[in-house]
Design a protein around this motif. Sequence first.
Motif, PDB file in Angstrom:
ATOM      1  N   LEU A  91     -29.920  -8.930  17.451  1.00  0.00           N
ATOM      2  CA  LEU A  91     -31.574  -8.794  17.416  1.00  0.00           C
ATOM      3  C   LEU A  91     -32.127  -8.162  16.173  1.00  0.00           C
ATOM      4  CD1 LEU A  91     -32.360  -8.098  21.101  1.00  0.00           C
ATOM      5  CD2 LEU A  91     -32.998  -9.980  20.135  1.00  0.00           C
ATOM      6  N   ARG A  92     -31.684  -7.095  15.774  1.00  0.00           N
ATOM      7  CA  ARG A  92     -31.899  -6.235  14.505  1.00  0.00           C
ATOM      8  C   ARG A  92     -31.997  -7.117  13.371  1.00  0.00           C
ATOM      9  NH1 ARG A  92     -30.115  -0.500  13.772  1.00  0.00           N
ATOM     10  NH2 ARG A  92     -32.314  -0.116  12.800  1.00  0.00           N
ATOM     11  N   ASP A  93     -30.698  -7.701  13.305  1.00  0.00           N
ATOM     12  CA  ASP A  93     -30.566  -8.939  12.176  1.00  0.00           C
ATOM     13  C   ASP A  93     -31.888  -9.847  11.974  1.00  0.00           C
ATOM     14  OD1 ASP A  93     -28.606  -7.162  11.067  1.00  0.00           O
ATOM     15  OD2 ASP A  93     -27.006  -8.483  11.942  1.00  0.00           O
ATOM     16  N   LEU A  94     -32.023 -10.435  13.279  1.00  0.00           N
ATOM     17  CA  LEU A  94     -32.953 -11.493  13.589  1.00  0.00           C
ATOM     18  C   LEU A  94     -34.257 -11.019  13.171  1.00  0.00           C
ATOM     19  CD1 LEU A  94     -33.642 -14.442  14.354  1.00  0.00           C
ATOM     20  CD2 LEU A  94     -33.567 -13.361  17.003  1.00  0.00           C
ATOM     21  N   LEU A  95     -34.697  -9.969  13.812  1.00  0.00           N
ATOM     22  CA  LEU A  95     -36.230  -9.495  14.043  1.00  0.00           C
ATOM     23  C   LEU A  95     -36.770  -8.607  12.501  1.00  0.00           C
ATOM     24  CD1 LEU A  95     -36.380  -8.333  17.748  1.00  0.00           C
ATOM     25  CD2 LEU A  95     -37.194 -10.552  16.649  1.00  0.00           C
ATOM     26  N   SER A  96     -35.632  -7.990  11.892  1.00  0.00           N
ATOM     27  CA  SER A  96     -36.101  -7.065  10.928  1.00  0.00           C
ATOM     28  C   SER A  96     -37.362  -6.047  11.225  1.00  0.00           C
ATOM     29  CB  SER A  96     -36.323  -7.964   9.563  1.00  0.00           C
ATOM     30  OG  SER A  96     -35.084  -8.767   9.175  1.00  0.00           O
ATOM     31  N   PRO A  97     -37.114  -5.134  12.247  1.00  0.00           N
ATOM     32  CA  PRO A  97     -38.279  -4.256  12.562  1.00  0.00           C
ATOM     33  C   PRO A  97     -38.377  -3.488  11.262  1.00  0.00           C
ATOM     34  CG  PRO A  97     -36.186  -3.604  13.745  1.00  0.00           C
ATOM     35  CD  PRO A  97     -36.120  -4.973  13.029  1.00  0.00           C
ATOM     36  N   VAL A  98     -39.624  -3.159  11.425  1.00  0.00           N
ATOM     37  CA  VAL A  98     -40.227  -2.147  10.125  1.00  0.00           C
ATOM     38  C   VAL A  98     -39.230  -0.666  10.179  1.00  0.00           C
ATOM     39  CG1 VAL A  98     -42.238  -3.442   9.892  1.00  0.00           C
ATOM     40  CG2 VAL A  98     -42.068  -1.447  11.338  1.00  0.00           C
ATOM     41  N   ARG A  99     -38.788  -0.304  11.379  1.00  0.00           N
ATOM     42  CA  ARG A  99     -38.121   0.835  11.609  1.00  0.00           C
ATOM     43  C   ARG A  99     -37.613   0.885  13.030  1.00  0.00           C
ATOM     44  NH1 ARG A  99     -41.221   2.166  15.516  1.00  0.00           N
ATOM     45  NH2 ARG A  99     -43.464   1.583  15.561  1.00  0.00           N
ATOM     46  N   PRO A 100     -36.552   1.962  13.136  1.00  0.00           N
ATOM     47  CA  PRO A 100     -35.756   1.944  14.405  1.00  0.00           C
ATOM     48  C   PRO A 100     -36.805   2.187  15.624  1.00  0.00           C
ATOM     49  CG  PRO A 100     -34.728   3.497  12.747  1.00  0.00           C
ATOM     50  CD  PRO A 100     -36.155   2.894  12.139  1.00  0.00           C
ATOM     51  N   LEU A 101     -36.343   1.672  16.721  1.00  0.00           N
ATOM     52  CA  LEU A 101     -37.262   2.054  18.086  1.00  0.00           C
ATOM     53  C   LEU A 101     -37.632   3.761  18.162  1.00  0.00           C
ATOM     54  CD1 LEU A 101     -38.266   0.619  20.516  1.00  0.00           C
ATOM     55  CD2 LEU A 101     -36.195   1.567  21.735  1.00  0.00           C
ATOM     56  N   ARG A 102     -38.710   3.934  18.522  1.00  0.00           N
ATOM     57  CA  ARG A 102     -39.176   5.406  18.526  1.00  0.00           C
ATOM     58  C   ARG A 102     -39.365   5.378  19.987  1.00  0.00           C
ATOM     59  NH1 ARG A 102     -44.400   5.591  14.450  1.00  0.00           N
ATOM     60  NH2 ARG A 102     -43.359   5.687  12.620  1.00  0.00           N
ATOM     61  N   ILE A 103     -38.323   6.781  20.493  1.00  0.00           N
ATOM     62  CA  ILE A 103     -38.726   7.124  21.781  1.00  0.00           C
ATOM     63  C   ILE A 103     -38.805   8.542  22.130  1.00  0.00           C
ATOM     64  CG2 ILE A 103     -37.132   7.395  24.041  1.00  0.00           C
ATOM     65  CD1 ILE A 103     -35.243   4.959  22.720  1.00  0.00           C
ATOM     66  N   ALA A 104     -39.872   8.588  22.775  1.00  0.00           N
ATOM     67  CA  ALA A 104     -40.289  10.091  23.438  1.00  0.00           C
ATOM     68  C   ALA A 104     -39.690  10.448  24.642  1.00  0.00           C
ATOM     69  CB  ALA A 104     -41.751  10.238  23.375  1.00  0.00           C
ATOM     70  N   ASP A 105     -38.840  11.523  24.709  1.00  0.00           N
ATOM     71  CA  ASP A 105     -38.546  11.785  26.031  1.00  0.00           C
ATOM     72  C   ASP A 105     -38.691  13.155  26.599  1.00  0.00           C
ATOM     73  OD1 ASP A 105     -36.357  12.156  28.134  1.00  0.00           O
ATOM     74  OD2 ASP A 105     -34.648  11.805  27.217  1.00  0.00           O
TER      75      ASP A 105
END
Length: 305
Positions: free
Chosen positions: A22-36
């Motif tokens: 998915l990351r290769d396909l989508l090329s998101p602008v940054r990693p997924l940001r998670i608040a825990d």
Amino acid sequence: MKDADDIGRTSLRGVKGRVTHLRDLLSPVRPLRIADVGANPVNVPAYQQLLDMQACEVWGFEPDDDAFAALEKTGRPGTHFVQRAVGKSGPGTFYPHQATGMGSLFKVDEASVSYLGRHGWYGRQREGVALDLISLDDIPEDELPPPDLLKMDIQGGELDVLRTGSQRLSEAVAIMPELRFAQIYVDEPMWSDVDHELRDQGFILHKLVEPKAMSLGTSHKDKMRHTAFRNQLVDGDAVYIRDPRQMDNWSDDQVKQLAIAAAGVFDSLDLTIYCLDHLTTRGVLPEDASKNFFNSLPKWLRKPG
């Protein structure tokens, strides 16, 4: 029937493979940001495999001294830990508990836990400790950028986090709260309160994750071994997603981040494919994007032919 290779591909290797795809396909602008919020490491978090492959960045909040110390020992690239209590900004009282993970801003309700056959939960709560709470909206953005996904497990405090964090969550695509179905703490909000607030903020319930049930405190409880006696629904994690019926109004990156979260955090591969289909209709992805992703999944997930 699943063969050994297919089962293996659905575990760690499977998540790594599908997220890398998915990351290769989508090329998101940054990693997924998670608040825990309530990042006590009593359990392995659902995002652990993403974190291991540096596909997400996590901001973890935990007020309890012992839990925070344990959390810091797990530190690795992509993690930011803060010893703060998140909720409605202002003074509050935190009640630690001898059972890790049960510390709360609420007192244990004796009658409720007795009904559940857990009398000891009441006696093992410690004296309250004064602390200062801070809302998501009041945390400086350089300390917590707008998250894509919010995970919460704070024993009743989830509603206040949502009510005082709507601005910080305005671009989030998924919320993972713990929902309470049977009361444990005095005056804690129940699942319907959290559900109404999330729907008001534009989210819908997507799935429940391993809801927990208990057998009641009867005279024969000690003799009960079969799971058929566990009938009282108590709590469970849930996944809410920003209303996909409004996806036309989302940015491309919001759709991409939801696709990755669905595949790598809460295991909703049909939702991932829905996002890929949507990006294809926008002209962001090629026509065969979702087909190629689907065909890469383990054989047992696909009908033959």
